[in-house]
Design a protein around this motif. Structure first.
Motif, PDB file in Angstrom:
ATOM      1  N   GLY A 114       0.708  -1.210   0.011  1.00  0.00           N
ATOM      2  CA  GLY A 114       0.015   0.054  -0.071  1.00  0.00           C
ATOM      3  C   GLY A 114       0.729   1.184  -0.055  1.00  0.00           C
ATOM      4  N   GLU A 115       0.024   2.394  -0.114  1.00  0.00           N
ATOM      5  CA  GLU A 115       0.825   3.654  -0.401  1.00  0.00           C
ATOM      6  C   GLU A 115       1.306   4.197   1.049  1.00  0.00           C
ATOM      7  N   GLN A 116       0.703   3.441   2.181  1.00  0.00           N
ATOM      8  CA  GLN A 116       1.314   4.085   3.420  1.00  0.00           C
ATOM      9  C   GLN A 116       2.287   2.971   3.902  1.00  0.00           C
ATOM     10  N   ASN A 117       2.738   2.259   3.292  1.00  0.00           N
ATOM     11  CA  ASN A 117       3.941   1.328   3.868  1.00  0.00           C
ATOM     12  C   ASN A 117       3.373   0.429   4.899  1.00  0.00           C
ATOM     13  N   SER A 118       2.139   0.033   4.923  1.00  0.00           N
ATOM     14  CA  SER A 118       1.506  -0.783   5.862  1.00  0.00           C
ATOM     15  C   SER A 118       1.955  -2.137   5.725  1.00  0.00           C
ATOM     16  N   ARG A 119       1.531  -3.140   6.727  1.00  0.00           N
ATOM     17  CA  ARG A 119       2.014  -4.473   6.804  1.00  0.00           C
ATOM     18  C   ARG A 119       0.865  -5.303   6.784  1.00  0.00           C
ATOM     19  N   ILE A 120       0.601  -6.208   5.716  1.00  0.00           N
ATOM     20  CA  ILE A 120      -0.541  -6.976   5.733  1.00  0.00           C
ATOM     21  C   ILE A 120      -0.518  -8.327   6.539  1.00  0.00           C
ATOM     22  N   ASP A 121      -1.365  -8.707   7.221  1.00  0.00           N
ATOM     23  CA  ASP A 121      -1.184 -10.027   8.069  1.00  0.00           C
ATOM     24  C   ASP A 121      -0.709 -11.121   7.148  1.00  0.00           C
ATOM     25  N   PRO A 130      -4.041 -13.408  -9.245  1.00  0.00           N
ATOM     26  CA  PRO A 130      -3.711 -12.215  -8.497  1.00  0.00           C
ATOM     27  C   PRO A 130      -3.261 -12.343  -7.039  1.00  0.00           C
ATOM     28  N   LEU A 131      -2.655 -11.413  -6.536  1.00  0.00           N
ATOM     29  CA  LEU A 131      -2.452 -11.904  -5.104  1.00  0.00           C
ATOM     30  C   LEU A 131      -3.548 -11.504  -4.212  1.00  0.00           C
ATOM     31  N   CYS A 132      -3.341 -12.139  -3.146  1.00  0.00           N
ATOM     32  CA  CYS A 132      -4.488 -12.236  -2.222  1.00  0.00           C
ATOM     33  C   CYS A 132      -3.988 -11.460  -0.897  1.00  0.00           C
ATOM     34  N   PHE A 133      -4.661 -10.363  -0.217  1.00  0.00           N
ATOM     35  CA  PHE A 133      -4.263  -9.695   0.933  1.00  0.00           C
ATOM     36  C   PHE A 133      -5.199 -10.039   1.930  1.00  0.00           C
ATOM     37  N   VAL A 134      -4.701 -10.565   2.987  1.00  0.00           N
ATOM     38  CA  VAL A 134      -5.774 -11.070   4.133  1.00  0.00           C
ATOM     39  C   VAL A 134      -5.438 -10.140   5.533  1.00  0.00           C
ATOM     40  N   GLU A 135      -6.194  -9.484   5.831  1.00  0.00           N
ATOM     41  CA  GLU A 135      -6.202  -8.797   7.100  1.00  0.00           C
ATOM     42  C   GLU A 135      -6.896  -9.484   8.330  1.00  0.00           C
ATOM     43  N   VAL A 136      -6.249  -9.885   9.320  1.00  0.00           N
ATOM     44  CA  VAL A 136      -6.918 -10.875  10.335  1.00  0.00           C
ATOM     45  C   VAL A 136      -7.326  -9.800  11.443  1.00  0.00           C
ATOM     46  N   LYS A 137      -8.615 -10.264  12.106  1.00  0.00           N
ATOM     47  CA  LYS A 137      -9.178  -9.523  13.256  1.00  0.00           C
ATOM     48  C   LYS A 137      -9.574 -10.536  14.174  1.00  0.00           C
ATOM     49  N   SER A 138      -9.089 -10.311  15.390  1.00  0.00           N
ATOM     50  CA  SER A 138      -9.348 -11.248  16.652  1.00  0.00           C
ATOM     51  C   SER A 138     -10.893 -10.737  17.264  1.00  0.00           C
ATOM     52  N   VAL A 139     -11.800 -11.730  17.326  1.00  0.00           N
ATOM     53  CA  VAL A 139     -13.035 -11.202  17.756  1.00  0.00           C
ATOM     54  C   VAL A 139     -13.483 -11.592  19.198  1.00  0.00           C
ATOM     55  N   GLN A 162      -9.982   0.372   4.214  1.00  0.00           N
ATOM     56  CA  GLN A 162      -9.660   1.199   3.287  1.00  0.00           C
ATOM     57  C   GLN A 162      -8.742   0.864   2.520  1.00  0.00           C
ATOM     58  N   GLU A 163      -7.517   0.313   3.210  1.00  0.00           N
ATOM     59  CA  GLU A 163      -6.374  -0.205   2.255  1.00  0.00           C
ATOM     60  C   GLU A 163      -6.658  -1.489   1.467  1.00  0.00           C
ATOM     61  N   LEU A 164      -7.729  -2.387   2.007  1.00  0.00           N
ATOM     62  CA  LEU A 164      -8.064  -3.458   1.291  1.00  0.00           C
ATOM     63  C   LEU A 164      -8.805  -2.996  -0.030  1.00  0.00           C
ATOM     64  N   MET A 165      -9.737  -2.103   0.238  1.00  0.00           N
ATOM     65  CA  MET A 165     -10.383  -1.590  -0.948  1.00  0.00           C
ATOM     66  C   MET A 165      -9.317  -1.020  -2.261  1.00  0.00           C
ATOM     67  N   GLN A 166      -8.252  -0.469  -1.738  1.00  0.00           N
ATOM     68  CA  GLN A 166      -7.466   0.070  -2.759  1.00  0.00           C
ATOM     69  C   GLN A 166      -6.594  -1.210  -3.459  1.00  0.00           C
ATOM     70  N   MET A 167      -6.676  -2.246  -2.518  1.00  0.00           N
ATOM     71  CA  MET A 167      -5.996  -3.414  -3.268  1.00  0.00           C
ATOM     72  C   MET A 167      -6.988  -4.036  -4.337  1.00  0.00           C
ATOM     73  N   ARG A 168      -8.192  -3.904  -3.892  1.00  0.00           N
ATOM     74  CA  ARG A 168      -9.339  -4.338  -4.988  1.00  0.00           C
ATOM     75  C   ARG A 168      -9.130  -3.563  -5.962  1.00  0.00           C
ATOM     76  N   GLN A 169      -8.893  -2.365  -5.774  1.00  0.00           N
ATOM     77  CA  GLN A 169      -8.974  -1.323  -7.320  1.00  0.00           C
ATOM     78  C   GLN A 169      -7.790  -1.548  -7.980  1.00  0.00           C
ATOM     79  N   GLN A 170      -6.585  -2.411  -7.442  1.00  0.00           N
ATOM     80  CA  GLN A 170      -5.646  -2.816  -8.176  1.00  0.00           C
ATOM     81  C   GLN A 170      -5.865  -4.097  -8.914  1.00  0.00           C
TER      82      GLN A 170
END
Length: 235
Positions: A114-121, A130-139, A162-170
């Motif tokens: 991403g543009e903010q140099n984040s880290r995907i889980d 396509p690459l697959c970006f997975v963000e994990v949440k503990s419930v 919002q960053e995941l939506m950006q990945m979908r746009q790509q």
């Protein structure tokens, strides 16, 4: 995921300063332990709950013990250590536990993106796909058997959607994976009543093609294991 050594059993006296908790291990004094959870921990940290801690066995560490689990008065197990959710998610992804993701060849943890140099889980890679970006949440927020995320307003969680939506746009795949770390939870939804902006962002993300999955775990003081995929209620 097995705990390598037996966890130390105690009773919670209080949690404070986000990262600290006072535990009575029954040895005549109160021990301060590390709390690896920055969230509100609603319903997870009530004084008097039984708790289970791992032992670093490192005499140089300021807080030798790490709080891993809570056991509620209703005997529901809760995983307090949020790092365990990422590890269990990795097992689920690599073992093909989630049907729509089982054909991805390789999973790599903690990748910058991403543009903010984040880290995907987790980042999934496959030949000619396509690459697959997975963000994990503990419930862990349980309200009458229903799980909700987040348990407090979270600007950071907004950013992740919002960053995941950006990945979908790509033209990449993007996934929000909710790991249910409370034994009493049977389904999961965005916490509209706590963070309405997050709930709205999830709806927008789904409309943009972001995928949502929830996985329930089986928890004990010996191990945390994958149980089954459960319903995620977006709307």
């Amino acid at each position: 995921m097995q705990f390598n050594k037996p966890l130390k059993h105690g009773v919670l006296r209080k949690r404070y300063k986000r990262f600290l908790a006072d535990i009575d291990f029954g040895d005549g004094h109160i021990t301060t332990v590390h709390c690896p959870n920055t969230g509100a921990m609603t319903g997870c940290a009530e004084p008097g709950y039984e708790v289970y801690c791992s032992d670093s066995e490192n005499p140089k560490r300021k807080y030798r013990y790490t709080w891993e689990l809570s056991l509620t008065q209703d005997k529901d197990w809760i995983v307090v250590n949020t790092q365990r959710a990422n590890a269990l998610a990795g097992e689920a992804l690599r073992n093909g536990f989630i049907e729509p993701l089982k054909n991805i060849r390789e999973w790599v943890a903690e990748q910058k993106y991403g543009e903010q140099n984040s880290r995907i889980d987790w980042l999934g890679k496959s030949d000619d796909s396509p690459l697959c970006f997975v963000e994990v949440k503990s419930v862990t927020l349980n309200e009458g058997g229903h799980g909700f995320f987040p348990d407090a307003v979270s600007v950071r969680a907004h950013k992740h959607v919002q960053e995941l939506m950006q990945m979908r746009q790509q033209d990449h795949r993007a996934v929000l994976l909710f790991m249910v770390m409370h034994r009493g939870i049977n389904d999961v939804a965005p916490a509209q009543h706590i963070d309405p902006k997050y709930a709205q962002l999830c709806i927008e993300a789904a409309d943009a093609g972001v995928e949502f999955y929830a996985v329930k775990t089986h928890i004990s003081d010996a191990a945390i294991k994958l149980d089954r995929q459960i319903h995620f209620q977006l709307r």
